[in-house]
Every structure is written in C-alpha cells, then in structure tokens.
Design a protein around this motif. Structure first.
Motif, PDB file in Angstrom:
ATOM      1  N   ASP A  31       0.857  -1.189   0.000  1.00  0.00           N
ATOM      2  CA  ASP A  31       0.000   0.000   0.000  1.00  0.00           C
ATOM      3  C   ASP A  31       0.891   1.235   0.000  1.00  0.00           C
ATOM      4  O   ASP A  31       0.940   2.003   0.968  1.00  0.00           O
ATOM      5  CB  ASP A  31      -0.901  -0.032   1.239  1.00  0.00           C
ATOM      6  CG  ASP A  31      -2.059   0.955   1.149  1.00  0.00           C
ATOM      7  OD1 ASP A  31      -2.140   1.696   0.156  1.00  0.00           O
ATOM      8  OD2 ASP A  31      -2.877   0.975   2.097  1.00  0.00           O
ATOM      9  N   THR A  32       1.591   1.442  -1.105  1.00  0.00           N
ATOM     10  CA  THR A  32       2.678   2.420  -1.128  1.00  0.00           C
ATOM     11  C   THR A  32       2.201   3.870  -1.092  1.00  0.00           C
ATOM     12  O   THR A  32       2.972   4.761  -0.711  1.00  0.00           O
ATOM     13  CB  THR A  32       3.550   2.197  -2.380  1.00  0.00           C
ATOM     14  OG1 THR A  32       2.713   2.254  -3.545  1.00  0.00           O
ATOM     15  CG2 THR A  32       4.231   0.840  -2.325  1.00  0.00           C
ATOM     16  N   LEU A  33       0.965   4.142  -1.490  1.00  0.00           N
ATOM     17  CA  LEU A  33       0.458   5.509  -1.433  1.00  0.00           C
ATOM     18  C   LEU A  33       0.036   5.887  -0.022  1.00  0.00           C
ATOM     19  O   LEU A  33       0.321   6.991   0.449  1.00  0.00           O
ATOM     20  CB  LEU A  33      -0.726   5.683  -2.405  1.00  0.00           C
ATOM     21  CG  LEU A  33      -0.398   5.556  -3.893  1.00  0.00           C
ATOM     22  CD1 LEU A  33      -1.665   5.711  -4.729  1.00  0.00           C
ATOM     23  CD2 LEU A  33       0.640   6.598  -4.304  1.00  0.00           C
ATOM     24  N   TYR A  34      -0.615   4.980   0.663  1.00  0.00           N
ATOM     25  CA  TYR A  34      -1.081   5.258   2.023  1.00  0.00           C
ATOM     26  C   TYR A  34       0.038   5.095   3.050  1.00  0.00           C
ATOM     27  O   TYR A  34       0.178   5.919   3.966  1.00  0.00           O
ATOM     28  CB  TYR A  34      -2.249   4.326   2.372  1.00  0.00           C
ATOM     29  CG  TYR A  34      -2.811   4.558   3.758  1.00  0.00           C
ATOM     30  CD1 TYR A  34      -3.779   5.535   3.976  1.00  0.00           C
ATOM     31  CD2 TYR A  34      -2.374   3.794   4.844  1.00  0.00           C
ATOM     32  CE1 TYR A  34      -4.296   5.760   5.255  1.00  0.00           C
ATOM     33  CE2 TYR A  34      -2.872   4.018   6.123  1.00  0.00           C
ATOM     34  CZ  TYR A  34      -3.836   4.998   6.317  1.00  0.00           C
ATOM     35  OH  TYR A  34      -4.337   5.214   7.579  1.00  0.00           O
ATOM     36  N   ASP A  35       0.829   4.045   2.900  1.00  0.00           N
ATOM     37  CA  ASP A  35       1.866   3.730   3.888  1.00  0.00           C
ATOM     38  C   ASP A  35       3.134   4.545   3.635  1.00  0.00           C
ATOM     39  O   ASP A  35       4.130   4.061   3.096  1.00  0.00           O
ATOM     40  CB  ASP A  35       2.184   2.231   3.873  1.00  0.00           C
ATOM     41  CG  ASP A  35       1.112   1.413   4.567  1.00  0.00           C
ATOM     42  OD1 ASP A  35       0.356   1.977   5.366  1.00  0.00           O
ATOM     43  OD2 ASP A  35       1.029   0.206   4.285  1.00  0.00           O
ATOM     44  N   THR A  36       3.089   5.792   4.018  1.00  0.00           N
ATOM     45  CA  THR A  36       4.269   6.660   3.949  1.00  0.00           C
ATOM     46  C   THR A  36       5.207   6.304   5.101  1.00  0.00           C
ATOM     47  O   THR A  36       4.809   5.590   6.042  1.00  0.00           O
ATOM     48  CB  THR A  36       3.852   8.133   4.073  1.00  0.00           C
ATOM     49  OG1 THR A  36       3.244   8.333   5.357  1.00  0.00           O
ATOM     50  CG2 THR A  36       2.865   8.512   2.983  1.00  0.00           C
ATOM     51  N   PRO A  37       6.443   6.770   5.077  1.00  0.00           N
ATOM     52  CA  PRO A  37       7.336   6.525   6.220  1.00  0.00           C
ATOM     53  C   PRO A  37       6.733   6.985   7.548  1.00  0.00           C
ATOM     54  O   PRO A  37       6.911   6.330   8.575  1.00  0.00           O
ATOM     55  CB  PRO A  37       8.588   7.334   5.853  1.00  0.00           C
ATOM     56  CG  PRO A  37       8.600   7.319   4.369  1.00  0.00           C
ATOM     57  CD  PRO A  37       7.166   7.410   3.954  1.00  0.00           C
TER      58      PRO A  37
ATOM     59  N   THR B 127       8.719   1.150   2.217  1.00  0.00           N
ATOM     60  CA  THR B 127       7.712   1.593   1.264  1.00  0.00           C
ATOM     61  C   THR B 127       8.414   2.286   0.102  1.00  0.00           C
ATOM     62  O   THR B 127       9.657   2.309   0.045  1.00  0.00           O
ATOM     63  CB  THR B 127       6.704   2.541   1.948  1.00  0.00           C
ATOM     64  OG1 THR B 127       5.647   2.864   1.024  1.00  0.00           O
ATOM     65  CG2 THR B 127       7.372   3.820   2.433  1.00  0.00           C
ATOM     66  N   HIS B 128       7.640   2.862  -0.807  1.00  0.00           N
ATOM     67  CA  HIS B 128       8.176   3.607  -1.948  1.00  0.00           C
ATOM     68  C   HIS B 128       9.248   2.805  -2.709  1.00  0.00           C
ATOM     69  O   HIS B 128      10.426   3.206  -2.766  1.00  0.00           O
ATOM     70  CB  HIS B 128       8.749   4.957  -1.497  1.00  0.00           C
ATOM     71  CG  HIS B 128       7.719   5.862  -0.892  1.00  0.00           C
ATOM     72  ND1 HIS B 128       8.056   7.027  -0.231  1.00  0.00           N
ATOM     73  CD2 HIS B 128       6.372   5.788  -0.818  1.00  0.00           C
ATOM     74  CE1 HIS B 128       6.961   7.616   0.212  1.00  0.00           C
ATOM     75  NE2 HIS B 128       5.925   6.870  -0.128  1.00  0.00           N
TER      76      HIS B 128
END
Length: 242
Positions: A135-141, A162-163
């Motif tokens: 969930d790379t858009l929601y799960d930011t650092p 992520t990212h």
C-alpha cells in the motif's frame, strides 16, 4: 561346560571388538562410493531452474551447473526516511514478507510473529528482516513509523519499507513468487501472500513459511539457522595473515 562357555564368550568379545573397529572404516568406504561422505543438510532452492550444460568441480567431482531463480535487486524507503537497498550486502540472509498497515488479519499476524523471530537473531547482523508494504500511497514513512510505535526494530536489522524503486506487484509476483494485487475493494484493498520468504546471499529463495499452517514460524527459525551454517560453510571468514 565352563571351558566351552568361557571360550564362546572370548570369541564373542573378539567379534564385538572387530565390529567396533571395522564399522567406521566400512561406513566411510560406503559413503564415499555413494557420494555422501561430503554431503550436508541443505535447504531446497525454489523457482525456475536452467541447466546451461557447463560444469564445475566440487569435492573432486564434476558437477553440472544450474542457474536458479534470483530475486531482483530493489530499493525502498525505510520507516525512518532512509533509503534501503534490498540485497545490498551479498553476505546477508534475508527474510521478507508483504503487508499493509490497514490490514488487521494476515499483516498483523506476520508482524507479531516476526517480532519474536527477529529477536532471536538480534545479535547477527548478517540476518536481515524486511516487511514490505504493498500500500505504497497510504503507507508513507510517517504512517509506518506510527504503525510500529510499539515495536523497536532498530536493534534487530528489521526494516519496514515503502516507496519501491520498481512496481511492487511485479516484484512480488515474479521476484518473490507471492500473490499480490490491488482489488479495488475499500474493505479489502489488497490481496497478499501469507508467507515469509527466506532468501540466501545469492538472492535465491530457500523457503516459504505460511502462517496459516501450524509450526511454520518454528520451522522458519530453525531453517534460518540451517541456512546460516550453509552460508558460513560456503563462504568461510577470511583470516588475515601478517
């Protein structure tokens, strides 16, 4: 009768001693002829294999070369904002799994179980753990940092990342050989595999451990140790001479 009994006991004693003395040598010959004398317990290698037709020598024998499936290199951003390259250390063992912070089923179980396993290897910097969000858009650092506020992964070589530098679903499906896709369902936005993946220093997959099955976490723990021994045996530490 007593003389015969004593004589028989003497013969039996000699035979037992002869067996004790000769058995190790007999086993050595048998194992050498069968090619087992220099074999060790090893884990399987998963994924597609290719035999190019070339050979290499090992233990005095010609062995056919085999090209195994390799997980591609990829970089991420860790929960602390630092860039992380998966497989940057070619001597490390990696344990990888997929998750996303909004998932309260598989992801939660995977994280909690890995917290225990990673703690057992906190002093071994050649064993690294990667929790990779899909969930790379929601799960930011920032989201990941808050998500793991009750876990301290910093002393366990454990990364929540992520990212990705390339498409995460393609990486998961073709690299990790795991299910991973977006569903479009707001209640369950992603489908992910329920397994840990054990990867050796050559980026080859050596094991899958499905948390929906009993004792898989214990098997993972045991096979990390087995792979660590294999890595040391194949890549012994270099001793500097003055």
């Amino acid at each position: 009768m007593s003389k015969n009994t004593g004589k028989n006991k003497g013969i039996q004693t000699i035979m037992i001693l002869a067996i004790i003395l000769l058995l190790p040598g007999f086993l050595y010959v048998v194992l050498n002829k069968s090619g087992m004398a220099n074999s060790y317990a090893t884990l399987p290698i998963f994924g597609d294999k290719e035999v190019p037709g070339t050979t290499h020598r090992k233990w005095g024998r010609d062995i056919m070369d085999t090209l195994y499936h390799e997980v591609p290199k990829i970089s991420f951003m860790n929960y602390d904002g630092k860039q992380i390259s998966l497989f940057e250390n070619d001597s490390a063992i990696s344990i990888v799994h997929l998750f996303y912070s909004r998932d309260k089923s598989f992801s939660t179980t995977l994280i909690n179980s890995l917290n225990r396993v990673s703690g057992d290897f906190r002093n071994n910097r050649r064993i690294k753990f990667y929790s990779i969000t899909v969930d790379t858009l929601y799960d930011t650092p920032e989201v990941l940092k808050n998500y793991i506020k009750n876990i301290d992964p910093s002393d366990k070589s454990w990364y929540f990342v992520t990212h990705p530098s390339s498409d995460i679903f393609k990486f998961a499906q073709t690299g990790l050989l795991q299910d991973a896709l977006a569903t479009g369902d707001p209640n369950k936005p992603f489908v992910i595999g329920s397994s840990y993946i054990l990867i050796d220093s050559k980026r080859r997959i050596r094991g899958f451990y499905d948390i929906t099955m009993k004792k898989e976490v214990e098997r993972l723990n045991d096979e990390i140790k087995l792979l660590a021994v294999e890595e040391i045996r194949n890549n012994p530490p270099k001793i500097e001479t003055k």
